[in-house]
Scaffold this active site. Structure first.
Site, PDB file in Angstrom:
ATOM      1  N   LYS A 192      19.618 -10.009  26.638  1.00 13.72           N
ATOM      2  CA  LYS A 192      18.915  -8.864  27.220  1.00 13.72           C
ATOM      3  C   LYS A 192      17.579  -8.713  26.508  1.00 13.72           C
ATOM      4  O   LYS A 192      17.519  -8.244  25.367  1.00 13.72           O
ATOM      5  CB  LYS A 192      19.708  -7.563  27.064  1.00 13.72           C
ATOM      6  N   GLY A 245      16.366  -5.238  16.340  1.00 16.59           N
ATOM      7  CA  GLY A 245      15.713  -4.021  16.797  1.00 16.59           C
ATOM      8  C   GLY A 245      15.706  -2.981  15.699  1.00 16.59           C
ATOM      9  O   GLY A 245      15.774  -3.306  14.509  1.00 16.59           O
ATOM     10  N   SER A 246      15.666  -1.717  16.106  1.00 15.11           N
ATOM     11  CA  SER A 246      15.506  -0.631  15.134  1.00 15.11           C
ATOM     12  C   SER A 246      16.849  -0.278  14.478  1.00 15.11           C
ATOM     13  O   SER A 246      17.922  -0.608  15.001  1.00 15.11           O
ATOM     14  CB  SER A 246      14.942   0.599  15.843  1.00 15.11           C
ATOM     15  N   GLY A 250      20.563  -0.191  16.084  1.00 16.30           N
ATOM     16  CA  GLY A 250      21.544  -1.069  15.431  1.00 16.30           C
ATOM     17  C   GLY A 250      22.825  -0.320  15.096  1.00 16.30           C
ATOM     18  O   GLY A 250      23.937  -0.840  15.278  1.00 16.30           O
ATOM     19  N   GLU A 267      19.615  -7.606  12.786  1.00 11.34           N
ATOM     20  CA  GLU A 267      18.292  -7.885  12.205  1.00 11.34           C
ATOM     21  C   GLU A 267      17.467  -6.637  12.468  1.00 11.34           C
ATOM     22  O   GLU A 267      16.999  -6.429  13.577  1.00 11.34           O
ATOM     23  CB  GLU A 267      17.638  -9.061  12.933  1.00 11.34           C
ATOM     24  N   CYS A 301       8.725  -7.015  12.010  1.00 11.93           N
ATOM     25  CA  CYS A 301       9.779  -6.457  11.157  1.00 11.93           C
ATOM     26  C   CYS A 301       9.510  -6.783   9.704  1.00 11.93           C
ATOM     27  O   CYS A 301       9.731  -5.971   8.820  1.00 11.93           O
ATOM     28  CB  CYS A 301      11.131  -7.007  11.579  1.00 11.93           C
ATOM     29  N   GLU A 401       9.422   2.875   8.327  1.00 10.62           N
ATOM     30  CA  GLU A 401       8.756   1.772   9.009  1.00 10.62           C
ATOM     31  C   GLU A 401       7.833   2.360  10.075  1.00 10.62           C
ATOM     32  O   GLU A 401       8.300   3.014  11.014  1.00 10.62           O
ATOM     33  CB  GLU A 401       9.808   0.878   9.670  1.00 10.62           C
TER      34      GLU A 401
HETATM   35  P1  NAD Z   1      14.872  -0.898  19.757  1.00  6.64           P
HETATM   36  O1  NAD Z   1      16.010  -0.773  18.821  1.00  6.64           O
HETATM   37  O2  NAD Z   1      14.369   0.300  20.444  1.00  6.64           O
HETATM   38  O3  NAD Z   1      15.210  -1.931  20.933  1.00  6.64           O
HETATM   39  C1  NAD Z   1      15.628  -3.252  20.653  1.00  6.64           C
HETATM   40  C2  NAD Z   1      16.436  -3.750  21.827  1.00  6.64           C
HETATM   41  O4  NAD Z   1      17.633  -2.989  21.907  1.00  6.64           O
HETATM   42  C3  NAD Z   1      15.746  -3.631  23.177  1.00  6.64           C
HETATM   43  O5  NAD Z   1      16.064  -4.744  23.965  1.00  6.64           O
HETATM   44  C4  NAD Z   1      16.412  -2.380  23.761  1.00  6.64           C
HETATM   45  O6  NAD Z   1      16.389  -2.321  25.156  1.00  6.64           O
HETATM   46  C5  NAD Z   1      17.813  -2.538  23.237  1.00  6.64           C
HETATM   47  N1  NAD Z   1      18.598  -1.306  23.208  1.00  6.64           N
HETATM   48  C6  NAD Z   1      18.154  -0.029  23.158  1.00  6.64           C
HETATM   49  N2  NAD Z   1      19.200   0.817  23.127  1.00  6.64           N
HETATM   50  C7  NAD Z   1      20.325   0.073  23.161  1.00  6.64           C
HETATM   51  C8  NAD Z   1      21.708   0.369  23.133  1.00  6.64           C
HETATM   52  N3  NAD Z   1      22.155   1.631  23.070  1.00  6.64           N
HETATM   53  N4  NAD Z   1      22.600  -0.659  23.154  1.00  6.64           N
HETATM   54  C9  NAD Z   1      22.168  -1.930  23.193  1.00  6.64           C
HETATM   55  N5  NAD Z   1      20.853  -2.275  23.227  1.00  6.64           N
HETATM   56  C10 NAD Z   1      19.941  -1.287  23.207  1.00  6.64           C
HETATM   57  O7  NAD Z   1      13.746  -1.623  18.924  1.00  6.64           O
HETATM   58  P2  NAD Z   1      12.276  -1.981  19.417  1.00  6.64           P
HETATM   59  O8  NAD Z   1      11.474  -0.757  19.332  1.00  6.64           O
HETATM   60  O9  NAD Z   1      12.336  -2.749  20.684  1.00  6.64           O
HETATM   61  O10 NAD Z   1      11.838  -3.034  18.298  1.00  6.64           O
HETATM   62  C11 NAD Z   1      11.248  -2.659  17.125  1.00  6.64           C
HETATM   63  C12 NAD Z   1      12.249  -2.680  15.994  1.00  6.64           C
HETATM   64  O11 NAD Z   1      12.832  -3.988  15.892  1.00  6.64           O
HETATM   65  C13 NAD Z   1      11.597  -2.441  14.655  1.00  6.64           C
HETATM   66  O12 NAD Z   1      12.370  -1.570  13.897  1.00  6.64           O
HETATM   67  C14 NAD Z   1      11.558  -3.821  14.028  1.00  6.64           C
HETATM   68  O13 NAD Z   1      11.494  -3.822  12.625  1.00  6.64           O
HETATM   69  C15 NAD Z   1      12.798  -4.422  14.540  1.00  6.64           C
HETATM   70  N6  NAD Z   1      12.730  -5.890  14.476  1.00  6.64           N
HETATM   71  C16 NAD Z   1      13.470  -6.535  13.523  1.00  6.64           C
HETATM   72  C17 NAD Z   1      13.385  -7.917  13.392  1.00  6.64           C
HETATM   73  C18 NAD Z   1      14.179  -8.643  12.341  1.00  6.64           C
HETATM   74  O14 NAD Z   1      14.313  -9.848  12.430  1.00  6.64           O
HETATM   75  N7  NAD Z   1      14.714  -7.983  11.330  1.00  6.64           N
HETATM   76  C19 NAD Z   1      12.558  -8.638  14.257  1.00  6.64           C
HETATM   77  C20 NAD Z   1      11.823  -7.959  15.214  1.00  6.64           C
HETATM   78  C21 NAD Z   1      11.926  -6.568  15.306  1.00  6.64           C
END
Ligand code: NAD
Length: 497
Positions: A192, A245-246, A250, A267, A301, A401
């Site tokens: 996704k 993601g965030s 997570g 991650e 990230c 962050e």
């Molecule tokens: P986010 O958590 O809002 O979204 C990430 C993904 O999760 C998206 O595809 C989103 O649609 C999905 N999502 C949202 N709600 C969900 C749920 N309830 N269940 C399942 N999936 C869901 O994060 P973002 O704003 O898209 O990305 C930025 C964040 O990602 C930052 O905190 C960044 O540090 C982190 N990030 C981490 C790494 C790493 O390798 N550690 C790499 C890239 C980004």
């Protein structure tokens, strides 16, 4: 560079889009519309305008994709010898390179990247398939000595169906660094992509099919986190979740996975320190810190978003940084610029909120600190390269962050103090160290809490080097041979002879 590059850039700049973009889910080896017929727009952050539409999925589409992925586990993919899996991955690398410019332009439009950065991401994706193509037939178990009356050995079995949830800042890179080792280990995948950046994942579906991947092994369902992500991670047909993601999302993913006891790797975010000691090569450190925070407009990230600099060189080094940051040229990623846009209006507001609150608390804003637009068009979502100084270690801007082009400076009195400051946030993703004393650098490397430490070059390494976080930055390791282990179940067989 391919012959396609210049005509495609011209087309994108003239029309705001490029023709032939995919717009449906990729399920069971074919394009398919959402069961409920939903559609959504994807926007170019460099203009703020929609440039494509894709399917907006829901639980019914997730159901179809998981059914295809489960069926594919026992089809030709399940009985394929590892060397043949490797050949498919190697062909994928070749095909990605053949259409690298098209992929890079789409990524630049969708994520708001500078073309050169998007080209780097696509090249990295090809390299990841190449790396894991060679690993398929070398992922060996071991035999365990129990004496003459027993035989014991381990087997790496594919974990099964993997759900991969991808963020918007590195769409193709993040997808591929999970997808390539998952396929190498023999798994099937339902991905996704982020709702802001769905396109390169869909393009990859078609590339993998052309490379010979059987139908159903890789599936993509586009849509929001609430409508697609939630039912995907909570589904009993999923055996492993790779979430990037965030932190907040997570945690929610962990909660939704818990009732099914689904394995997962998280991650998450970071607030990574770059330590610059007084004996460092300041010119090399300057290049390192600039890239660490202003590459991809700070939406990384592992961005080096905290500079921890020894007092003896603080004034000189910060002055060098401010001069360089003020000279960065902002603009649409398909022009020759130094920094591109921020991915969304929501992200601009988030960054601006952090900086305005720091301003009100009396932080020194050494440069930037304002929302901007593309100077050529007056459009898009940009934020000026910003450097904040004079913040206490517990300040919100140090602890959170921000995920934008905002560097926070902290002053260290001693090396000991630098280590304490480096470890002083909830995150532990990466850390950078600049010093000419390599013995000291390795001692510091052992004491900072981080999944990876870069010495004298920020972001050093590649697909070969394991990557992941500790504490609030998550757990599990992507990249390297470590990633293969996360997509396999270890079975130990013991026999009495
Ligand atoms: P986010 O958590 O809002 O979204 C990430 C993904 O999760 C998206 O595809 C989103 O649609 C999905 N999502 C949202 N709600 C969900 C749920 N309830 N269940 C399942 N999936 C869901 O994060 P973002 O704003 O898209 O990305 C930025 C964040 O990602 C930052 O905190 C960044 O540090 C982190 N990030 C981490 C790494 C790493 O390798 N550690 C790499 C890239 C980004």
């Amino acid at each position: 560079m391919t012959a396609e590059l210049n005509p495609l850039v011209d087309e994108a700049r003239r029309t705001g889009t490029i023709s032939g973009l995919p717009g449906q889910h990729w399920i069971d080896g074919q394009r398919c519309p959402s069961v409920a017929g939903g559609r959504m727009e994807t926007l170019d952050p460099g203009t703020g305008r929609a440039f494509a539409t894709v399917a907006a999925g829901d639980a019914a589409d997730v159901e179809r994709a998981i059914a295809a992925a489960r069926k594919a586990l026992t089809g030709p993919w399940g009985s394929m010898v590892p060397a043949e899996r490797g050949r498919i991955l190697a062909r994928t690398a070749t095909l990605i390179r053949a259409c690298a410019d098209r992929l890079a332009i789409v990524e630049a439009l969708d994520a708001g990247k500078r073309l050169v950065e998007a080209q780097g991401d696509v090249g990295g994706a090809a390299r990841a398939f190449e790396y894991y193509s060679g690993a398929c037939d070398k992922f060996q178990g071991s035999s365990i000595p129990l004496g003459p009356d027993y035989i014991a050995y381990t087997r790496h079995e594919p974990i099964g169906v993997v759900a991969q949830i991808v963020p918007w800042n590195y769409p193709i890179s993040t997808l591929v660094r999970g997808l390539a080792p998952a396929l190498a280990a023999g798994c099937t995948v339902v991905a996704k992509p982020a709702e802001q950046t769905p396109l390169t994942a869909l393009m990859l579906g078609e590339i993998l099919a052309e490379a010979g991947l059987p139908a159903g092994v890789f599936n993509v369902v586009t849509g929001t986190g609430a409508k697609v992500g939630e039912p995907l991670v909570a589904h009993p047909g999923i055996d492993h979740i790779t979430f990037t993601g965030s932190v907040a999302t997570g945690i929610r993913v962990m909660q939704n996975a818990a009732p099914q006891v689904t394995r997962l790797a998280l991650e998450l975010g970071g607030k990574s320190p770059v330590i610059v000691l007084a004996d460092a090569d300041l010119d090399a450190a300057l290049d390192g810190v600039m890239g660490a925070i202003f590459e991809n407009a700070g939406q990384i990230c592992s961005a080096g978003s905290r500079l921890i600099v020894e007092r003896a060189v603080h004034d000189r080094f910060v002055e060098m940084l401010v001069e360089r940051a003020r000279g960065l040229r902002l603009g649409h990623g398909l022009r020759d610029v130094d920094m591109g846009p921020v991915n969304s209006l929501a992200q601009i507001e988030r960054i601006s909120g952090f900086v305005e609150r720091a301003r009100r608390r009396g932080a020194a804003i050494l440069c930037g600190g304002r929302i901007a637009t593309d100077p050529e068009t007056g459009l898009g979502w940009f934020y000026e390269p910003t450097i904040l100084d004079g913040l206490s270690p517990d300040d919100e801007a140090i602890q959170s962050e921000i995920f934008g082009p905002v560097l926070c400076v902290q002053v260290a009195e001693t090396v000991e103090h630098a280590v304490t400051l480096a470890n002083g946030t909830p995150y532990a993703l990466v850390a950078g160290i600049y010093t000419r004393d390599l013995s000291n650098a390795h001692r510091i490397a052992a004491r900072v809490d981080a999944g990876q430490v870069y010495i004298n070059e920020f972001f050093a390494g590649g697909i070969e080097t394991p990557f992941g976080g500790n504490r609030a930055s998550g757990f599990g390791r992507a990249k390297g041979l470590e990633a293969l282990a996360s997509f396999s179940k270890l079975k130990c067989v013991t026999a009495r002879l």
